[in-house]
Design a protein around this motif. Structure first.
Motif, PDB file in Angstrom:
ATOM      1  N   MET A 121     103.074 -51.848  20.912  1.00 44.48           N
ATOM      2  CA  MET A 121     102.958 -50.398  21.614  1.00 44.48           C
ATOM      3  C   MET A 121     101.885 -49.618  20.996  1.00 44.48           C
ATOM      4  O   MET A 121     101.633 -49.823  19.770  1.00 44.48           O
ATOM      5  CB  MET A 121     104.311 -49.789  21.557  1.00 44.48           C
ATOM      6  CG  MET A 121     104.516 -48.450  22.052  1.00 44.48           C
ATOM      7  SD  MET A 121     106.133 -47.603  21.983  1.00 44.48           S
ATOM      8  CE  MET A 121     107.186 -48.962  22.921  1.00 44.48           C
ATOM      9  N   SER A 122     101.280 -48.768  21.846  1.00 40.72           N
ATOM     10  CA  SER A 122     100.176 -48.291  21.256  1.00 40.72           C
ATOM     11  C   SER A 122     100.401 -46.520  21.758  1.00 40.72           C
ATOM     12  O   SER A 122     100.865 -46.278  22.709  1.00 40.72           O
ATOM     13  CB  SER A 122      98.616 -48.552  21.647  1.00 40.72           C
ATOM     14  OG  SER A 122      98.614 -48.532  22.665  1.00 40.72           O
ATOM     15  N   TRP A 123      99.828 -45.697  20.945  1.00 39.84           N
ATOM     16  CA  TRP A 123      99.906 -44.149  21.333  1.00 39.84           C
ATOM     17  C   TRP A 123      98.925 -43.522  20.956  1.00 39.84           C
ATOM     18  O   TRP A 123      98.157 -43.751  19.617  1.00 39.84           O
ATOM     19  CB  TRP A 123     101.211 -43.518  20.818  1.00 39.84           C
ATOM     20  CG  TRP A 123     101.306 -42.205  21.429  1.00 39.84           C
ATOM     21  CD1 TRP A 123     101.906 -41.810  22.466  1.00 39.84           C
ATOM     22  CD2 TRP A 123     101.209 -41.007  20.544  1.00 39.84           C
ATOM     23  NE1 TRP A 123     101.971 -40.479  22.414  1.00 39.84           N
ATOM     24  CE2 TRP A 123     101.384 -39.962  21.151  1.00 39.84           C
ATOM     25  CE3 TRP A 123     100.638 -40.800  19.042  1.00 39.84           C
ATOM     26  CZ2 TRP A 123     101.182 -38.408  20.831  1.00 39.84           C
ATOM     27  CZ3 TRP A 123     100.347 -39.488  18.593  1.00 39.84           C
ATOM     28  CH2 TRP A 123     100.575 -38.310  19.560  1.00 39.84           C
ATOM     29  N   SER A 124      98.134 -42.692  21.635  1.00 41.44           N
ATOM     30  CA  SER A 124      96.740 -41.895  21.193  1.00 41.44           C
ATOM     31  C   SER A 124      97.107 -40.475  21.567  1.00 41.44           C
ATOM     32  O   SER A 124      97.290 -40.105  22.611  1.00 41.44           O
ATOM     33  CB  SER A 124      95.665 -42.696  22.291  1.00 41.44           C
ATOM     34  OG  SER A 124      94.724 -41.700  21.957  1.00 41.44           O
ATOM     35  N   LEU A 125      96.863 -39.759  20.502  1.00 41.26           N
ATOM     36  CA  LEU A 125      96.775 -38.226  20.491  1.00 41.26           C
ATOM     37  C   LEU A 125      95.914 -37.868  21.686  1.00 41.26           C
ATOM     38  O   LEU A 125      96.252 -36.819  22.487  1.00 41.26           O
ATOM     39  CB  LEU A 125      96.463 -37.705  19.208  1.00 41.26           C
ATOM     40  CG  LEU A 125      96.667 -36.086  19.061  1.00 41.26           C
ATOM     41  CD1 LEU A 125      98.148 -35.636  19.762  1.00 41.26           C
ATOM     42  CD2 LEU A 125      96.245 -35.753  17.631  1.00 41.26           C
ATOM     43  N   LEU A 126      94.630 -38.238  21.555  1.00 45.80           N
ATOM     44  CA  LEU A 126      93.678 -37.809  22.566  1.00 45.80           C
ATOM     45  C   LEU A 126      94.140 -38.030  24.003  1.00 45.80           C
ATOM     46  O   LEU A 126      94.142 -37.392  24.803  1.00 45.80           O
ATOM     47  CB  LEU A 126      92.160 -38.356  22.422  1.00 45.80           C
ATOM     48  CG  LEU A 126      91.205 -38.052  23.331  1.00 45.80           C
ATOM     49  CD1 LEU A 126      90.978 -36.652  23.267  1.00 45.80           C
ATOM     50  CD2 LEU A 126      89.716 -38.897  22.793  1.00 45.80           C
ATOM     51  N   GLU A 127      94.676 -39.413  24.455  1.00 45.60           N
ATOM     52  CA  GLU A 127      94.841 -39.599  25.691  1.00 45.60           C
ATOM     53  C   GLU A 127      96.460 -38.844  26.076  1.00 45.60           C
ATOM     54  O   GLU A 127      96.453 -38.541  27.089  1.00 45.60           O
ATOM     55  CB  GLU A 127      95.563 -41.242  25.651  1.00 45.60           C
ATOM     56  CG  GLU A 127      94.342 -42.050  25.667  1.00 45.60           C
ATOM     57  CD  GLU A 127      94.701 -43.567  25.865  1.00 45.60           C
ATOM     58  OE1 GLU A 127      95.936 -43.889  25.963  1.00 45.60           O
ATOM     59  OE2 GLU A 127      93.771 -44.512  25.698  1.00 45.60           O
ATOM     60  N   PHE A 128      97.155 -38.504  25.034  1.00 48.19           N
ATOM     61  CA  PHE A 128      98.195 -37.786  25.335  1.00 48.19           C
ATOM     62  C   PHE A 128      97.978 -36.197  25.787  1.00 48.19           C
ATOM     63  O   PHE A 128      98.241 -35.624  26.752  1.00 48.19           O
ATOM     64  CB  PHE A 128      99.250 -37.490  24.027  1.00 48.19           C
ATOM     65  CG  PHE A 128     100.394 -36.581  24.274  1.00 48.19           C
ATOM     66  CD1 PHE A 128     101.495 -37.081  24.798  1.00 48.19           C
ATOM     67  CD2 PHE A 128     100.106 -35.433  23.903  1.00 48.19           C
ATOM     68  CE1 PHE A 128     102.555 -35.933  25.061  1.00 48.19           C
ATOM     69  CE2 PHE A 128     101.247 -34.469  23.976  1.00 48.19           C
ATOM     70  CZ  PHE A 128     102.621 -34.977  24.462  1.00 48.19           C
ATOM     71  N   GLY A 129      96.882 -35.744  24.959  1.00 48.19           N
ATOM     72  CA  GLY A 129      96.361 -34.258  25.416  1.00 48.19           C
ATOM     73  C   GLY A 129      95.635 -34.374  26.671  1.00 48.19           C
ATOM     74  O   GLY A 129      95.814 -33.435  27.471  1.00 48.19           O
ATOM     75  N   VAL A 130      94.832 -35.241  26.932  1.00 54.18           N
ATOM     76  CA  VAL A 130      94.178 -35.323  28.318  1.00 54.18           C
ATOM     77  C   VAL A 130      95.301 -35.413  29.352  1.00 54.18           C
ATOM     78  O   VAL A 130      95.218 -34.884  30.517  1.00 54.18           O
ATOM     79  CB  VAL A 130      92.997 -36.359  28.393  1.00 54.18           C
ATOM     80  CG1 VAL A 130      92.627 -36.654  29.869  1.00 54.18           C
ATOM     81  CG2 VAL A 130      91.967 -36.140  27.318  1.00 54.18           C
TER      82      VAL A 130
END
Length: 483
Positions: A121-130
């Protein structure tokens, strides 16, 4: 692989022709809509209800709104962490072998063929904001689709009302118009016989024929204008084009002055007008676009966690857990970021300018709509008076012809004038209906179409009858709030 590529290319050849729809397939699609047949006479309320329930354009707008809602749900799901499952099968021509410090080969460290299995599993702060701002923009697009559906409802009801009264005019005038045209044709034929026999002077006969032809042209123009009315009405309510519609069209009563002040109408329009609300949603989308560009300029923080397993027999620990934290920054943002921000801010300025233009346009439409409605009422009253006078003149002319006091020309002219006045009488009623529909559209007073696809037709007809009148806005309100 070559065979697969050739098969795929064969599917892309432009030789496949479209299959044109047949009458049977088209009729089958209409039957799937389960349209209730028209029983007996058709009232204006039922025509509006059938347009709301069966009109294909309204259904298309409803589907567009549902698609926008699905895109909003998809944008919400993009904010979730990414879960992945991966199997990596590796094959080497030679064994993996390293050297010692003295240059001699060491032991083999891996098999030639092995498989790495991974669940992570991966999570990106930038992808979450966009994704967050994409979801907000998708939510605004759902509201835009709703406003466009509201505008279509206004236009649909307006078109149904106009087509209904034109069809009612054709129904009321059909037989009388046909008889008058036949009388004029017979009188024209008689005049030509008299001219050929030289009973009268040629100038007198030609003048007589010219007046008859002018009356015939007037009658034929009326007939041409009324001929497509029933077909247009049938198309709007999705009824068979060849079906003869018997309309129940009681003459509407003229309504009094509007009790609502112009200031109250302006307030309603600013709160509920569909065009204005759409540009407001567009303005929100432009502002979210600015925030999204700004979010992309920040460093990205991503977190990854995975459970892995390797079938390589040389591995001491074949299964292990892997976690990583990564901080990254796109250096190109230092060069492209300012131009992207300027572009986004220009979009916000453009959206705000369009909103201001639309506000001024809506205010103008409120004043013009109220004025046009009042003028249409006056013109309808005047058309009623003119028709009453022309109708009496036609009756007197017919009586004089029977008493042999006047010729057929006076009767034909009087009847043509009466039919023209009756045509304008119906036209004035249609103009009142159209002016009322336009004023309703400007102030956002539309019919509540919630659940019309599921409600029985008789319930929709009753809801149409209970719609508040335009003159009662000060006491009954403006209906439901925009959804």
């Amino acid at each position: 692989m070559l065979a697969g590529l050739m098969a795929g290319c064969a599917q892309l050849t432009p030789e496949q022709a479209l299959t044109p729809p047949t009458r049977s397939s088209w009729q089958q699609e209409l039957d799937q809509m389960q349209i209730e047949p028209i029983q007996g006479t058709l009232s204006l309320e039922e025509a509006i209800a059938r347009g709301l329930k069966y009109n294909l354009d309204r259904r298309a707008k409803q589907l567009e709104q549902e698609i926008a809602s699905g895109q909003f749900e998809s944008a919400l799901q993009d904010m979730l962490p990414k879960a992945r499952a991966q199997i990596d099968r590796s094959t080497r021509s030679e064994e993996r072998q390293t050297r010692n410090a003295n240059g001699t080969p060491s032991n083999i460290t891996s098999e030639r063929n092995h498989t790495v299995q991974e669940m992570g599993m991966s999570w990106s702060l930038l992808e979450f904001g966009v994704g967050y701002y994409n979801a907000k923009q998708a939510r605004e697009r759902v509201q835009i689709a709703n406003e466009r559906r509201r505008k279509l409802i206004h236009t649909l009801i307006q078109d149904v009302r106009s087509a209904y009264w034109r069809a009612a005019c054709a129904q009321a005038m059909r037989q009388e118009l046909k008889n008058t045209i036949a009388q004029a044709e017979q009188a024209l034929e008689d005049s030509r016989k008299i001219e050929s026999e030289r009973v009268r002077a040629p100038t007198e006969s030609l003048t007589y024929q010219k007046q008859l032809l002018e009356s015939l042209r007037t009658l034929e123009l009326i007939d041409q204008d009324l001929a497509p009315a029933q077909v247009e009405l049938a198309t709007l309510i999705n009824a068979p084009a060849g079906q003869a519609l018997i309309l129940e069209a009681p003459w509407p009563e003229l309504r009094g002055e509007m009790s609502t002040s112009i200031e109250a109408l302006e307030t309603m329009a600013l709160e509920r007008n569909a065009d204005l609300r759409e540009v407001q949603h567009q303005s929100r989308i432009a502002r979210d676009e600015t925030r999204k560009v700004l979010a992309k300029m920040f460093p990205n923080l991503s977190f990854n966690i995975a459970a892995k397993y390797d079938t390589d027999s040389y591995q001491v620990h074949k299964g292990w857990d892997d976690a990583s934290l990564q901080l990254s920054f796109n250096l190109m943002n230092l060069f492209t970021g300012p131009s992207q921000m300027r572009l986004a801010e220009a979009g916000v300025a453009l959206a705000d300018q369009r909103r201001m233009v639309m506000q001024m346009a809506v205010m103008t439409q409120v004043h013009l709509g109220r004025l046009n409605w009042l003028n249409a009422q006056k013109q309808s009253q005047r058309a009623e008076q003119i028709w009453a006078v022309d109708h009496r003149l036609a009756t007197l002319a017919s009586a004089r012809e029977k008493a042999l006091m006047r010729g057929r020309l006076e009767t034909v002219n009087a009847q043509a004038s009466a039919l023209l006045s009756q045509f304008r009488r119906y036209q004035s009623v249609a103009q009142v209906q159209v002016a009322e529909s336009r004023l309703r559209a400007v102030i956002g007073m539309e019919f509540d179409d919630a659940g019309v696809d599921r409600l029985p037709l008789k319930d929709i007809v009753e809801k149409v009858r209970q719609t508040p009148q335009i003159t009662a806005l000060g006491t009954t309100g403006v209906g439901h709030a925009p959804r």
